[in-house]
Design a protein around this motif. Structure first.
Motif, PDB file in Angstrom:
ATOM      1  N   GLU A  80       0.823  -1.201   0.000  1.00  0.00           N
ATOM      2  CA  GLU A  80       0.000   0.000   0.000  1.00  0.00           C
ATOM      3  C   GLU A  80       0.868   1.267   0.000  1.00  0.00           C
ATOM      4  O   GLU A  80       1.969   1.290   0.542  1.00  0.00           O
ATOM      5  N   PHE A  81       0.320   2.330  -0.593  1.00  0.00           N
ATOM      6  CA  PHE A  81       0.911   3.661  -0.516  1.00  0.00           C
ATOM      7  C   PHE A  81       0.087   4.481   0.472  1.00  0.00           C
ATOM      8  O   PHE A  81      -1.139   4.531   0.371  1.00  0.00           O
ATOM      9  N   GLY A  82       0.756   5.125   1.418  1.00  0.00           N
ATOM     10  CA  GLY A  82       0.050   5.879   2.439  1.00  0.00           C
ATOM     11  C   GLY A  82       0.171   5.205   3.786  1.00  0.00           C
ATOM     12  O   GLY A  82       0.746   4.113   3.919  1.00  0.00           O
ATOM     13  N   PRO A  83      -0.373   5.835   4.838  1.00  0.00           N
ATOM     14  CA  PRO A  83      -0.153   5.356   6.210  1.00  0.00           C
ATOM     15  C   PRO A  83      -1.019   4.193   6.646  1.00  0.00           C
ATOM     16  O   PRO A  83      -0.787   3.636   7.715  1.00  0.00           O
ATOM     17  N   ARG A  84      -2.033   3.805   5.849  1.00  0.00           N
ATOM     18  CA  ARG A  84      -2.953   2.745   6.264  1.00  0.00           C
ATOM     19  C   ARG A  84      -2.604   1.414   5.604  1.00  0.00           C
ATOM     20  O   ARG A  84      -2.277   1.360   4.414  1.00  0.00           O
ATOM     21  N   ALA A  85      -2.707   0.330   6.381  1.00  0.00           N
ATOM     22  CA  ALA A  85      -2.652  -1.012   5.808  1.00  0.00           C
ATOM     23  C   ALA A  85      -4.037  -1.338   5.271  1.00  0.00           C
ATOM     24  O   ALA A  85      -5.029  -1.257   6.000  1.00  0.00           O
ATOM     25  N   LEU A  86      -4.099  -1.710   4.004  1.00  0.00           N
ATOM     26  CA  LEU A  86      -5.389  -1.902   3.343  1.00  0.00           C
ATOM     27  C   LEU A  86      -5.542  -3.315   2.796  1.00  0.00           C
ATOM     28  O   LEU A  86      -6.221  -3.540   1.807  1.00  0.00           O
ATOM     29  N   GLY A  87      -4.903  -4.270   3.459  1.00  0.00           N
ATOM     30  CA  GLY A  87      -5.095  -5.659   3.077  1.00  0.00           C
ATOM     31  C   GLY A  87      -4.006  -6.237   2.216  1.00  0.00           C
ATOM     32  O   GLY A  87      -4.147  -7.350   1.704  1.00  0.00           O
ATOM     33  N   ALA A  88      -2.884  -5.522   2.073  1.00  0.00           N
ATOM     34  CA  ALA A  88      -1.724  -6.081   1.387  1.00  0.00           C
ATOM     35  C   ALA A  88      -0.613  -6.389   2.385  1.00  0.00           C
ATOM     36  O   ALA A  88       0.103  -7.375   2.250  1.00  0.00           O
ATOM     37  N   ARG A  89      -0.448  -5.515   3.370  1.00  0.00           N
ATOM     38  CA  ARG A  89       0.513  -5.719   4.464  1.00  0.00           C
ATOM     39  C   ARG A  89      -0.251  -5.497   5.765  1.00  0.00           C
ATOM     40  O   ARG A  89      -0.138  -4.475   6.428  1.00  0.00           O
ATOM     41  N   SER A  90      -1.061  -6.499   6.131  1.00  0.00           N
ATOM     42  CA  SER A  90      -1.999  -6.348   7.249  1.00  0.00           C
ATOM     43  C   SER A  90      -1.826  -7.459   8.279  1.00  0.00           C
ATOM     44  O   SER A  90      -1.309  -8.540   7.974  1.00  0.00           O
ATOM     45  N   ILE A  91      -2.251  -7.159   9.493  1.00  0.00           N
ATOM     46  CA  ILE A  91      -2.475  -8.173  10.521  1.00  0.00           C
ATOM     47  C   ILE A  91      -3.983  -8.332  10.656  1.00  0.00           C
ATOM     48  O   ILE A  91      -4.703  -7.345  10.821  1.00  0.00           O
TER      49      ILE A  91
END
Length: 586
Positions: A405-416
């Motif tokens: 992801e680009f930006g400060p939020r994890a959006l399901g690509a690098r998530s826990i």
């Protein structure tokens, strides 16, 4: 002829790079993800190298570099503010030609450079990726060159910023000042204050009305004797403590009800000010749509209220609304300047613009670690079903799939990911995985097709930039904040097929189309970028399972102490790049 434009944001905080090929955004990434230095402000060499590889280009193929601010104007504001005792290295950065020199020395680029005003970069980063033919534009941050807040319109290829509020008067700096007063890190802890606010009551509204005074139109002023940031020592003056009749909180000390009440008062005051300003903007423009950008636009609670109570029909906030996203805006402005055309008129549907890793690359990166993995390359759907079953049984899963992801939020690509129905899950992840403050909420990710059955949402929320009330028949304690709200992300097959498939599998097993979704990192560290980063985070935490592409790692299958010893030889440690006491002006 295809025009290749490199967009750069750097030398402040959250350095980033992007590439536009004939107006199409093909790659974007923040430097911190590669250097592992949180908020890394340096010229983004590593992010640029990734973007070039992704675009199939070399630096010689770049026709134009777009930089996200005007260095000479920024220098004039820095000199106006007064300089602290500085080193020769900092003085080099303050030279009017420092940016051109670093572009040449660190990026190896000697072609034409277009310098784009900071708030125009913010405005363009939202409008040109919104899909709107026309829109009002509202940008709010700490400070750019001189502007801290702007009001404008976007029509076709043209952006007109018709009014500005100038430094030192700044809504963003007010929020950061209270962040520091409450004992949190400036430039990073503002979202903690937002998370703390629901635990308090707005008892100090009169104090905040003393701190910021409204003006005509879009104007306002800070009551400067309460602030000290212009002296480059700290954010607040002693008078602020007198106003609130409490000393500033020491970092990491106990949070008292007073601190919660100040946080709540700040949040409510911010929402009131922003609502007042967007109503003014609507009266001035008469437009139906609103684009927002700047660091303050990451305040998802305020965004939700603007969407619900504001006068605009639709709101768009770009997922990297902070300075990192200015790279996108600067590149778009340069494209318009060079071609006379706006970038393709379509909404940014997906923030996954960073690097991806094939199963072969994942396998190669794990050589020598002696880690046991279950390989589902021949049957990815079986992996999805297995992970859904693990989640339903209470396991916490590190989820590493596709482009970062680009930006400060994890959006399901690098998530826990975890089960949102488990009443103990929030405390478990806060204490044992994220290693952070227990009051901070976690966000849900939900199937877009079922969002309205569980959340008070009328439109999809793909970038997790609005909060709304939870109205699900399912008890969701792990993602429901103390005030009954949640910061929702919606997904569908087009934007994130892997996560959508996992949510559907979890829904079939549990009857719940929702998962807890938080960023794949520990406190003080950037979100993971590579498979090795993910392994390191897996080792440092109590995550039960790790999914890297089509590989599944179970904690009980591996001797992670031995793997940690291997990595220990390399002296892995967290690094911070910017001040935690003062907003980053230099």
């Amino acid at each position: 002829m295809i025009m290749n434009i490199l967009g750069i944001a750097a030398l402040y905080h959250d350095a980033a790079c992007c590439i536009l090929k004939d107006g199409h955004l093909v790659a974007a990434a923040q430097e911190e993800r590669f250097t592992r230095i949180k908020h890394d402000p340096d010229m983004p060499y590593h992010a640029m190298q990734y973007c070039l590889r992704e675009a199939g280009l070399t630096i010689a193929d770049i026709d134009m570099l777009a930089y996200y601010e005007i260095p000479r104007l920024k220098l004039s504001r820095q000199l106006y503010s007064g300089l602290p005792e500085v080193s020769n290295e900092i003085l080099r950065h303050l030279s009017p030609d420092a940016v051109e020199r670093q572009i040449a020395e660190k990026l190896g680029y000697d072609g034409p450079v277009q310098f784009v005003p900071h708030h125009l970069s913010h405005a363009a980063s939202s409008f040109f990726y919104s899909g709107f033919k026309e829109s009002a534009i509202f940008t709010v941050d700490g400070v750019g060159e001189w502007a801290t807040t702007t009001y404008g319109t976007g029509i076709g290829k043209d952006i007109d910023l018709f009014e500005e509020v100038h430094y030192p008067h700044s809504i963003g700096l007010l929020y950061s000042t209270i962040t520091s007063y409450l004992g949190f890190s400036v430039n990073d802890g503002e979202y903690k204050v937002m998370g703390l606010a629901p635990y308090g009551n707005p008892r100090y509204m009169d104090c905040f009305r003393e701190l910021l005074m409204p003006g005509d139109g879009g104007q306002y002023q800070l009551n400067l004797p309460y602030f000290d940031f212009m002296n480059s020592r700290k954010m607040y003056a002693p008078g602020l403590c007198d106003l609130f009749q409490h000393a500033a909180r020491l970092p990491e000390s106990a949070l008292e009800q007073f601190h919660k009440d100040v946080a709540k008062s700040l949040q409510v005051f911010l929402e009131e000010v922003l609502l007042e300003k967007v109503k003014y903007l609507h009266r001035k423009t008469g437009m139906e749509n609103l684009c927002m950008a700047g660091g303050v636009a990451l305040n998802c609670v305020a965004n939700g209220r603007i969407q619900r109570e504001g006068p605009f029909r639709e709101l768009f906030v770009q997922p990297a609304a902070n300075d990192a996203g200015c790279a996108l805006g600067a590149a778009a402005v340069a494209y318009v300047t060079a071609t006379g055309r706006r970038p393709p008129e379509q909404r940014l549907a997906n923030a996954c613009l960073g690097p991806a890793f094939s199963d072969e690359e994942i396998r190669n990166s794990l050589r020598g670690l002696f880690m046991k993995a279950r390989n589902f390359s021949n049957n990815p759907q079986q992996l999805t079903e297995k992970v859904a079953t693990l989640l339903a049984s209470g396991k916490v899963v590190g989820w590493f799939q596709g482009r970062m992801e680009f930006g400060p939020r994890a959006l399901g690509a690098r998530s826990i990911l975890a089960d949102p129905r488990d009443p103990d899950m929030r405390n478990r992840i806060n204490a044992m995985v994220k290693k952070r403050e227990g009051f901070r909420p976690f966000a849900p990710v939900v199937l877009e097709e079922k969002m309205q059955a569980h959340f008070d949402l009328n439109l999809p929320s793909p970038f997790m930039l609005q909060t709304c009330q939870v109205r699900s028949a399912i008890d969701l304690p792990a993602i429901t904040h103390v005030d009954g709200s949640a910061r929702v992300q919606t997904v569908n097959e087009q934007t994130n097929p892997a996560l959508t498939s996992l949510l559907k599998a979890f829904d079939r097993i549990t009857g719940c189309p929702i998962l807890l979704n938080t960023s794949f990192n520990v406190r003080g560290e950037p979100i993971v970028c590579t498979p090795v980063d993910a392994i390191l985070c897996f080792i440092q935490t109590d995550i039960d399972c790790l999914v890297l592409g089509n590989y599944l790692f179970l904690r009980e299958d591996n001797n992670l102490d031995a793997v940690a010893h291997i990595y220990g030889m390399y002296g892995h440690q967290h690094k911070e790049a910017i001040s935690s006491q003062l907003y980053t002006f230099i």
